[in-house]
Structures are given as structure tokens and as C-alpha cells.
Design an enzyme around this catalytic site. Structure first.
Site, PDB file in Angstrom:
ATOM      1  N   HIS A 127       0.796  -1.234   0.000  1.00  0.00           N
ATOM      2  CA  HIS A 127       0.000   0.000   0.000  1.00  0.00           C
ATOM      3  C   HIS A 127       0.818   1.268   0.000  1.00  0.00           C
ATOM      4  O   HIS A 127       0.248   2.351   0.125  1.00  0.00           O
ATOM      5  CB  HIS A 127      -0.898   0.049   1.242  1.00  0.00           C
ATOM      6  CG  HIS A 127      -2.106  -0.802   1.148  1.00  0.00           C
ATOM      7  ND1 HIS A 127      -3.295  -0.349   0.638  1.00  0.00           N
ATOM      8  CD2 HIS A 127      -2.301  -2.091   1.471  1.00  0.00           C
ATOM      9  CE1 HIS A 127      -4.183  -1.326   0.670  1.00  0.00           C
ATOM     10  NE2 HIS A 127      -3.607  -2.395   1.173  1.00  0.00           N
ATOM     11  N   LYS A 166      -9.318  13.748   4.018  1.00  0.00           N
ATOM     12  CA  LYS A 166      -8.402  12.616   4.037  1.00  0.00           C
ATOM     13  C   LYS A 166      -7.483  12.820   5.226  1.00  0.00           C
ATOM     14  O   LYS A 166      -7.499  13.877   5.846  1.00  0.00           O
ATOM     15  CB  LYS A 166      -7.608  12.549   2.727  1.00  0.00           C
ATOM     16  CG  LYS A 166      -7.040  13.916   2.294  1.00  0.00           C
ATOM     17  CD  LYS A 166      -6.300  13.846   0.974  1.00  0.00           C
ATOM     18  CE  LYS A 166      -7.187  13.796  -0.250  1.00  0.00           C
ATOM     19  NZ  LYS A 166      -7.121  12.525  -0.961  1.00  0.00           N
ATOM     20  N   ARG A 167      -6.672  11.816   5.547  1.00  0.00           N
ATOM     21  CA  ARG A 167      -5.710  12.008   6.624  1.00  0.00           C
ATOM     22  C   ARG A 167      -4.832  13.214   6.342  1.00  0.00           C
ATOM     23  O   ARG A 167      -4.548  13.537   5.188  1.00  0.00           O
ATOM     24  CB  ARG A 167      -4.830  10.752   6.780  1.00  0.00           C
ATOM     25  CG  ARG A 167      -5.540   9.579   7.411  1.00  0.00           C
ATOM     26  CD  ARG A 167      -6.094   9.919   8.777  1.00  0.00           C
ATOM     27  NE  ARG A 167      -5.039  10.259   9.722  1.00  0.00           N
ATOM     28  CZ  ARG A 167      -4.310   9.381  10.403  1.00  0.00           C
ATOM     29  NH1 ARG A 167      -4.545   8.093  10.279  1.00  0.00           N
ATOM     30  NH2 ARG A 167      -3.361   9.771  11.232  1.00  0.00           N
ATOM     31  N   LYS A 203      -0.007  14.558   1.068  1.00  0.00           N
ATOM     32  CA  LYS A 203      -1.334  14.841   0.523  1.00  0.00           C
ATOM     33  C   LYS A 203      -1.531  16.341   0.261  1.00  0.00           C
ATOM     34  O   LYS A 203      -2.466  16.759  -0.401  1.00  0.00           O
ATOM     35  CB  LYS A 203      -2.412  14.320   1.475  1.00  0.00           C
ATOM     36  CG  LYS A 203      -2.445  12.777   1.549  1.00  0.00           C
ATOM     37  CD  LYS A 203      -3.510  12.298   2.523  1.00  0.00           C
ATOM     38  CE  LYS A 203      -3.570  10.793   2.687  1.00  0.00           C
ATOM     39  NZ  LYS A 203      -4.399  10.106   1.670  1.00  0.00           N
ATOM     40  N   THR A 209      -8.927   6.403  -2.414  1.00  0.00           N
ATOM     41  CA  THR A 209     -10.272   5.892  -2.673  1.00  0.00           C
ATOM     42  C   THR A 209     -11.288   7.013  -2.478  1.00  0.00           C
ATOM     43  O   THR A 209     -12.390   6.950  -3.024  1.00  0.00           O
ATOM     44  CB  THR A 209     -10.642   4.718  -1.744  1.00  0.00           C
ATOM     45  OG1 THR A 209     -10.350   5.095  -0.394  1.00  0.00           O
ATOM     46  CG2 THR A 209      -9.872   3.456  -2.106  1.00  0.00           C
ATOM     47  N   LYS A 212     -14.991   8.057  -4.440  1.00  0.00           N
ATOM     48  CA  LYS A 212     -16.287   8.379  -3.831  1.00  0.00           C
ATOM     49  C   LYS A 212     -16.810   9.711  -4.360  1.00  0.00           C
ATOM     50  O   LYS A 212     -17.995   9.863  -4.647  1.00  0.00           O
ATOM     51  CB  LYS A 212     -16.153   8.451  -2.298  1.00  0.00           C
ATOM     52  CG  LYS A 212     -15.704   7.153  -1.655  1.00  0.00           C
ATOM     53  CD  LYS A 212     -15.338   7.375  -0.166  1.00  0.00           C
ATOM     54  CE  LYS A 212     -14.475   6.254   0.358  1.00  0.00           C
ATOM     55  NZ  LYS A 212     -13.769   6.626   1.611  1.00  0.00           N
TER      56      LYS A 212
HETATM   57  C1  LIG Z   1     -12.460   7.018   1.883  1.00  0.00           C
HETATM   58  C2  LIG Z   1     -11.985   7.443   3.194  1.00  0.00           C
HETATM   59  C3  LIG Z   1     -10.623   7.706   3.401  1.00  0.00           C
HETATM   60  C4  LIG Z   1      -9.599   7.626   2.294  1.00  0.00           C
HETATM   61  O1  LIG Z   1      -9.487   8.882   1.655  1.00  0.00           O
HETATM   62  P1  LIG Z   1      -8.277   9.203   0.663  1.00  0.00           P
HETATM   63  O2  LIG Z   1      -8.656  10.513   0.062  1.00  0.00           O
HETATM   64  O3  LIG Z   1      -8.254   8.108  -0.355  1.00  0.00           O
HETATM   65  O4  LIG Z   1      -7.042   9.277   1.468  1.00  0.00           O
HETATM   66  C5  LIG Z   1     -10.212   8.107   4.659  1.00  0.00           C
HETATM   67  N1  LIG Z   1     -11.089   8.239   5.663  1.00  0.00           N
HETATM   68  C6  LIG Z   1     -12.409   8.014   5.499  1.00  0.00           C
HETATM   69  C7  LIG Z   1     -13.328   8.198   6.648  1.00  0.00           C
HETATM   70  C8  LIG Z   1     -12.905   7.595   4.265  1.00  0.00           C
HETATM   71  O5  LIG Z   1     -14.214   7.349   4.126  1.00  0.00           O
END
Ligand SMILES: *Cc1c(COP(=O)(O)O)cnc(C)c1O
Length: 791
Positions: A340, A527-528, A533, A637, A641
Site C-alpha cells: 500500500h 483525508k488524513r 497529501k 479511494t 467516492k
Molecule cells: C475514503 C476514506 C478515506 C480515504 O481517503 P483518501 O482521500 O483516499 O485518502 C479516509 N477516511 C475516510 C473516513 C474515508 O471514508
């Protein structure tokens, strides 16, 4: 067959009885939680029938299973997705409506199961849903953390962490299986392969049902908890504390030696317990351990479950009496590894001293694996230098990724670009040795949660155009493409967005007191918080915008209002990440309160971003911020979404963004910044001088000056600014100009409604590839070869 969810009358009857039975109350006197708990209980009980038939079918037909080993499963709330997958959502909704209650309101009282940090854990949760929905016998294996991911509050602009007490009230979806408990040894010393005087810990499984989408399949996620073991005789307070601590919380702080030991203990606990329960089951069903690979694949999600490899070797050799070579063959046919990360500093390594003390026999086995691996490389004529890079144990460390690659039959990356980088650069040595092991499985998301559940408005628009078959096979959503220019459909999509924005606006107002303009562009980065990022790039641009709007009337006239929304948790010990959170919050206070720009520009940082909050945010977005330094984001991911809910990506050519653009067309995203190749070359040449950008770009100098006014102490944020000037490893300065241009382009595009909503529809229509149903089908086709359950 007649059952309680058959129709709303049968449901109502059963529900009223259950509520009386559980809480001795009538519905009008029950609290929201009591109403929730009653619903969850009767659904969970009802699902037992399907759970039992699934288990029986898998056993009777000797179906092969995949055990998905992951230290994280970011499940979120389960009531609605379970109801929907079971096919009972509309019956229940109708019944509650008759009573005058809103199902959504009841859902809000379920605690969010946050047994994960972010993308990796959420991926695992999506995989459970997709595998069950494709009728595949896949089972999750993880830890039952008493405390999930911390609850974040923002105080004085700063992140403050509070414990997540998610088990305070009973977790209705789990079932404790006392009779499947196993004993796991730690410490001790080895005498002739035997572990002497270990400290025993009892691991007890709690199984959480996983419901397939209207196919009668119910699998489970197995979460291991710890209790004192009767096999251990010195039950002093220190022992009891140790036992409790192992499953006390997710990701304990690993900046101290104690923290590290605990984390390794967690890893061994769920690995060893998971292997043990698979082997117990295998034998109970009358099968020989030599045939293990025909009945199980153990999928290793990132390196955290690496210890299943030496543990399986140990069981096969020490307990089952197999020879090394025979054991190795079996391990090689059962274990598969998913990588990952490309960040070198994130590759997992364990200090030998700590490792040997906690797991002396496991260390011996890894040392033996290492010896044999080195001998093989020597015999192949590899250079000393290359052998050192590849060996399983370095001077001081056990190298988890190397163990996984050496012992697994499959090594996969999580997006096309990521797998490419693994093959060509990061893991090139291993790729040359084992080209046949490497493969790509681009991540996905379950469209059931991330569209059907969270966006019924969009679901019904699509249904009205395409019928409902697409819900089962998301590739059919492509049929929307022909409506991309249809004015009526465009306005329906626009209305859907407005509805979702209003819901989010209300929530944000309640949480933060900031009132957002519903006509503005909703620009969201959730995101984190991590430097790669580049939330920092986002806030620098926002500050640039603010300063420009204040002094450039012409610019202001042509600017469409924009709301910038952030949600992110920083690791408690990640100083820079926490500084960036504080910077965003400090800047937002000044910007939101400036009457000059107030109507045009707002910045919000939502507290405690988690799955539940995510469900409000994704559907309301116009712009999806995916701006990582190219080559650093393995897949992402969140990007998927957003796309599925009709947002346009503003992003770099990184991770799965590359495939999003490939699917939707380059003209339907706003792409900027350096490419992965350019970034790699820049690093290699060692010639990056971020200060040059500062010296040559007045916009950056003005931004820095503004940041120095944000705190009564002008040097307060200097550690961020100095880092940008002197090192800037993630190339914020280098991509700044390009990002400003991309943002200007996006703002202009939004003002051309026909073009914008066409882009939005093109994104939805081409998101079919990103369902995790596709991802799981590919894992099964190439790696697992499971036979579906067909009752
Ligand atoms: C989808 C999701 C992530 C992943 O987000 P990225 O933009 O791909 O880093 C992190 N936290 C939550 C709560 C999510 O639903």
C-alpha cells in the site's frame, strides 16, 4: 416463507414485541437509542438464519475461503447498510414513517466503528461488503480494539485527541465465540524449537456479521479480543495490564519502545489467532494440513499481518511435524500480499532486539528463512550490495515487506501507476527475481454504501433514466453518458447537489457556527493529514485567493464564490501535520470574518472526519481535491467516492487519479502539477531549490507575510515556512503556480453551467470501474479462485 421483514405489518408487530421485551417500553416512550437497539437486535437475530446457512453451505461443499488479514477495518455505522443489503430498508422505513419516526435519525445513535485510520481500513471494509455481495466466502480477521481511532476536537485552532469509547454501549452486530478462543504465547526462550516459560494470553473472537446484497449470504469479520489465560500462573497486576493493553486501542503511539512492543504484540496476536482458527477449522472438517492451500488464501493487507508467515511455518513444522521445505511450499501457496505504500519511511521495520524478546521462536524461523533466501541469491550470482537490499533481516531490523514478497505467491499494488512504480523502482530488485508474482488490483469502493446509501437522490435520478439493473452491475452506469448534454438531466443533477449541499450546510452550521453559501462551489479536501497529501498547498492557494480578492476588483468581479472544506486527523505525534491543521484554522478565522470577501470565500475545517461525516461530505462536493505529490499516493479511494457522486477532480497525475482521468476523459477533470516521472527525476538529480520559487513569485512572499500575521507571535508558523523554503520534500512550492492556474480554470468552468454539469455527469457515468465489486472480482480471478456460494 413468512418472516418478520415480509411486510410493514409483520415488521411492526415484531418490533413492538421486541421493544417491550428488551426495554419494557412502548415505542412512543422509547429513547432514540432504544429504538435503534431494538431494530438492530431484531435484524441481527433475523440474519442468524442466513449466517448459519452460509456457513453450512461453505462447509458442506468444502469451499475454499479467503481470510483477509488486516489490522484495520474502518466500518462506520452498519444499521442502514445491513438493512439495505438484506433488502428490508423500505419495509422498515415505511413502518417508521407510519409511526412518525425518521430512520435516519435512529441511525445517528449507532456509534461509528472506527477500527482504522483511513483509506487502508476503509478499503478492507468495502472489500467485505463486495465479497459477500458477490457470494464469495471471504472472511475478515482483525483486532477488537476497545478504543477506535481517536475523536478529534479543535480547540484554539489546534487538534486535541479524545478517546473513542465506541463500545460504551453494546455493539449489537458482534457475537462472542467463547468456544473458539485460542491461546497465544509471548516472550519466553527457545530450547530446541520449544518455547519455554512463555506468557500466555487468551484470544477470544467476536464475529461481526457481514451481509451480502440481497443474495442471502452472510459472512463475518472476526475481531480478536484478549483475556487472561488459565495457562499462565503469575497473574499479577502487570500481567493483567498487559493483557488488557493488547486490545485497548488502535495504533498505540509507536514513538517509544513500549509503544512499539505493544504494536508488535497486537500484530502477532491477531495473526497467530487467525492462523490457529483457520487450522482448527480445517482439521475439524477432516482435512489434512498438507492440503491447506487448496482451502485457504491468506490475504495480507499491508505488512501489519506479516507474522502469519513465520507463524504458519511454526505451526506446520513445530506442531504438525512437517519438514521445512514442505512447510515452505504450503506457506508459498497460501499467502498473498498487498502493498500500500511507496513512502520509504512508511515501510515497516522492527528492531531485532525487541522482536527477539517478544517472539523468540518466530525470530528463529525468520532467521532461517533469511539464511535460505540469501543462499539462493548467492547461488544466482547476486552482488553483495543487492543481496543486502533484499534480505529479510538488515543490520538492526526485521524487514516486513521483504518477508511478504519472499513468502507470498502474489504481490499486488493498488493502482496501475503504483504497481508500475513498485515494479520499476521501489521493488525492482524483487520484480526481477519474481516477475510472475507482481500484479495490479486497482482499489475500489462499495457503491452500495457510497452511492445507494448516502445519495438516494442521485440513485433515483439514475433509476429513472436506466432502470435499476445498474445497482447490481455498476458498469451499466455508463448508460448515463448519453444524457451528459441533456438539459433536463443536467438540472436534475444540479438540484441533487443543491439538496446535498443544504444538508451539509445545516450540519456544518450546527457544528462550527459557520454558514456557507449554497450557491458557492463546494471544494472539499477530506483525508488524513499528511504532508504528501499537501493540504498545505490547498491553504496556501486559499490565502492567495483571499489576498487577491481584497486588492483586485476585476478579479473579484469574475470570481464565483467558493467554499473550501477540510476534514483530516493528524497522527498525535506528527508535529508538522498538526501545525498545518492549526494554520488552516487560524487562516479560516481571519478569512471568514472579513466583510470584504465574506460572500465569496469561506474556509471550514470540520472536526472529527470519519466515515459518518464522510457520508455527508462526498455527495455535496463539486470539486474533489486530490493534490498529492505525484508518485506518493498509492491509490486513494476518496477520489472515487467523489467521482461517483458527481464531483470533478482537481488533482495531480497520481494514484488512481490517473485511471479516473483515463475513464472519464482528461477534459472532465482539472489536472495540474509535475508528473510522477518528473518528481522521480527531480529527486534523483538532487537539485531542488524551493527558495527560488519564493524569490521569484511575489504571491508566495505575500502569503508567507500573511501567515506571519496569524498569531500574536510572528514566528509561530515559521517551522512550516522554513521547511517550505529549505527542504519542501513534497514539492509544494514547485507545484504552486500550476495549482493556482488549475483552480482559476475550475472556477471559470463552474460558471459555464452547461459544461460543468456535463463534466459532472461524465464523471458519474464513468465511475463504474471503481466499484470494489470489480476489484474483488479481479482478486478472485487472479489470486483467490474462490467458488461462489450458490444456495
Ligand atoms: C475514503 C476514506 C478515506 C480515504 O481517503 P483518501 O482521500 O483516499 O485518502 C479516509 N477516511 C475516510 C473516513 C474515508 O471514508
Amino acid at each position: 416463507m413468512n418472516h418478520i421483514f415480509e411486510n410493514k405489518e409483520t415488521f411492526k408487530g415484531a418490533y413492538v414485541l421486541a421493544l417491550n421485551h428488551l426495554f419494557a417500553k412502548k415505542i412512543e416512550n422509547a429513547t432514540l437509542y432504544e429504538r435503534y437497539a431494538t431494530l438492530a437486535s431484531i435484524l441481527d437475530t433475523h440474519l442468524k438464519t442466513d449466517y448459519r446457512s452460509t456457513t453450512e453451505y461453505v462447509e458442506k461443499n468444502n469451499l475454499k475461503k479467503t481470510i483477509y488479514f488486516s489490522m484495520e477495518f474502518l466500518m462506520g455505522r452498519l444499521i442502514t447498510s445491513n438493512l439495505m443489503n438484506a433488502g428490508y430498508a423500505s419495509v422498515v422505513k415505511e413502518a417508521f414513517k407510519d409511526w412518525g419516526y425518521d430512520l435516519n435519525e435512529i441511525e445517528q445513535t449507532e456509534s461509528d466503528a472506527g477500527l482504522g485510520n483511513g483509506g487502508l481500513g476503509r478499503l478492507a471494509a468495502c472489500f467485505l461488503d463486495s465479497a459477500a455481495s458477490l457470494s464469495l466466502p471471504l472472511y475478515g480477521n482483525s483486532l477488537r480494539y476497545q478504543h477506535g481511532f481517536f475523536v478529534q476536537k479543535i480547540e484554539n485552532n489546534k487538534q486535541v485527541e479524545y478517546p473513542d469509547n465506541w463500545l460504551e454501549r453494546p455493539f449489537i452486530w458482534e457475537e462472542k465465540k467463547e468456544d473458539e478462543a485460542v491461546e497465544v504465547p509471548f516472550f519466553g526462550y527457545v530450547e530446541n524449537i520449544r518455547l519455554i516459560d512463555p506468557v500466555w494470553v487468551r484470544a477470544i473472537p467476536y464475529d461481526v456479521k457481514v451481509v451480502g446484497a440481497q443474495n442471502g449470504v452472510v459472512t463475518h469479520l472476526r475481531l480478536w479480543s484478549t483475556e487472561p489465560s488459565k495457562k499462565y500462573h503469575y497473574q499479577d497486576q502487570a500481567y493483567l495490564n498487559m493483557v488488557k493493553n493488547i486490545t485497548d486501542s488502535l495504533y498505540p503511539d509507536d514513538s517509544t519502545e513500549d509503544g512499539k512492543l505493544l504494536r508488535l504484540q497486537q500484530q502477532y496476536l491477531f495473526s497467530a489467532a487467525g492462523i490457529k482458527s483457520a487450522i482448527n477449522e480445517h482439521k475439524r472438517l477432516g482435512r489434512d494440513v498438507r492440503s491447506l492451500a487448496d482451502y485457504y488464501t491468506f490475504q495480507i493487507n499491508d505488512t501489519h499481518p506479516t507474522l502469519i508467515i513465520p507463524e504458519l511455518m511454526r505451526v506446520l513444522m513445530d506442531e504438525e511435524g512437517l519438514g521445512y521445505d514442505e512447510a515452505w511450499q504450503i506457506v508459498n501457496k497460501t499467502c498473498a500480499y498487498t502493498n500500500h505504500t511507496i513512502l520509504a519511511e512508511a515501510l515497516e521495520k522492527w528492531n531485532i532486539k525487541i522482536f527477539r524478546r517478544l517472539l523468540p521462536r518466530i525470530y528463529e524461523i525468520i532467521a532461517e528463512m533469511n539464511k535460505r533466501f540469501i543462499a539462493e541469491l548467492v547461488s544466482k550470482g547476486y552482488s553483495q550490495e543487492k543481496i543486502y537490499r533484499m534480505q529479510l533481516i538488515g543490520v538492526n531490523n526485521v524487514r516486513m515487506a521483504n518477508i511478504c514478497i519472499n513468502a507470498s505467491f502474489s504481490v499486488n499494488g493498488v493502482a496501475a501507476l503504483h504497481t508500475d512504480i513498485l515494479k520499476k523502482i521501489e521493488l525492482n530488485d524483487f520484480y526481477q527475481l519474481y516477475p510472475e508474482k507482481f500484479n495490479n488490483k486497482t482499489n475500489g469502493i462499495t457503491h452500495r454504501r457510497w452511492l445507494l446509501h448516502i445519495n438516494p437522490e442521485l440513485t433515483s435520478i439514475i433509476d429513472s433514466l436506466l432502470g435499476s439493473k445498474w445497482q447490481k452491475d455498476l458498469s451499466l452506469i455508463k448508460g448515463l453518458e448519453k444524457y451528459a448534454n441533456d438539459a433536463k438531466v443536467q438540472s436534475q443533477i444540479k438540484d441533487m447537489k443543491l439538496t446535498k449541499k443544504r444538508i451539509l450546510i445545516k450540519r456544518i452550521y450546527e457544528d462550527t457556527g459557520v454558514m456557507l453559501n449554497e450557491n458557492a462551489i463546494f471544494d472539499i479536501q477530506i483525508k488524513r493529514l499528511h504532508e504528501y497529501k499537501r493540504q498545505l498547498l490547498n491553504i496556501l492557494h486559499i490565502i492567495y485567493l483571499y489576498l487577491r480578492l481584497k486588492k483586485d476588483a476585476e478579479f473579484k468581479k469574475n470570481f464565483h464564490p467558493q467554499n473550501f472544506i477540510f476534514g483530516a486527523k493528524a497522527a498525535p505525534s506528527y508535529h508538522m501535520a498538526k501545525g498545518i491543521i492549526e494554520l488552516i484554522n487560524a487562516a479560516s478565522k481571519v478569512i471568514n470574518n472579513d466583510k470584504d470577501t465574506n460572500e465569496l470565500l469561506k474556509v471550514v475545517f470540520v472536526e472529527n472526519y470519519n466515515v459518518t461525516y464522510a457520508e455527508f461530505l462526498f455527495p455535496a462536493a463539486d470539486l474533489s481535491e486530490q493534490i498529492s505529490t505525484a508518485s506518493k499516493e498509492a491509490s486513494g479511494t476518496g477520489n472515487m467516492k467523489f467521482m461517483l457522486n458527481g464531483a470533478v477532480t482537481i488533482g495531480t497525475m497520481d494514484g488512481a487519479n490517473v485511471e479516473i482521468v483515463e475513464q472519464a476523459g482528461k477534459e472532465n477533470a482539472v489536472i495540474f502539477g509535475m508528473s510522477a516521472e518528473e518528481v522521480t527525476t527531480l529527486y534523483k538529480n538532487n537539485g531542488y531549490k524551493p527558495r527560488k520559487y519564493y524569490d521569484e513569485d511575489k504571491r508566495l512572499r505575500d502569503i508567507f507575510e500573511f501567515i506571519r500575521t496569524l498569531n500574536s507571535n510572528p514566528t509561530h508558523f515559521d517551522f512550516i515556512l522554513h521547511n517550505l523554503l529549505n527542504s519542501d520534500y513534497f514539492l509544494v512550492m514547485a507545484d504552486f503556480a500550476s495549482y493556482v492556474e488549475a483552480q482559476a480554470k475550475a472556477n471559470k468552468l463552474y460558471q459555464d453551467a452547461k459544461t460543468w454539469w456535463r463534466m459532472s455527469i461524465m464523471n458519474i457515468a464513468n465511475a463504474g470501474f471503481f466499484t470494489s465489486d470489480r476489484t474483488i472480482a479481479q482478486y478472485n480471478e487472479d489470486i483467490w479462485h474462490l467458488t461462489p456460494i450458490t444456495f
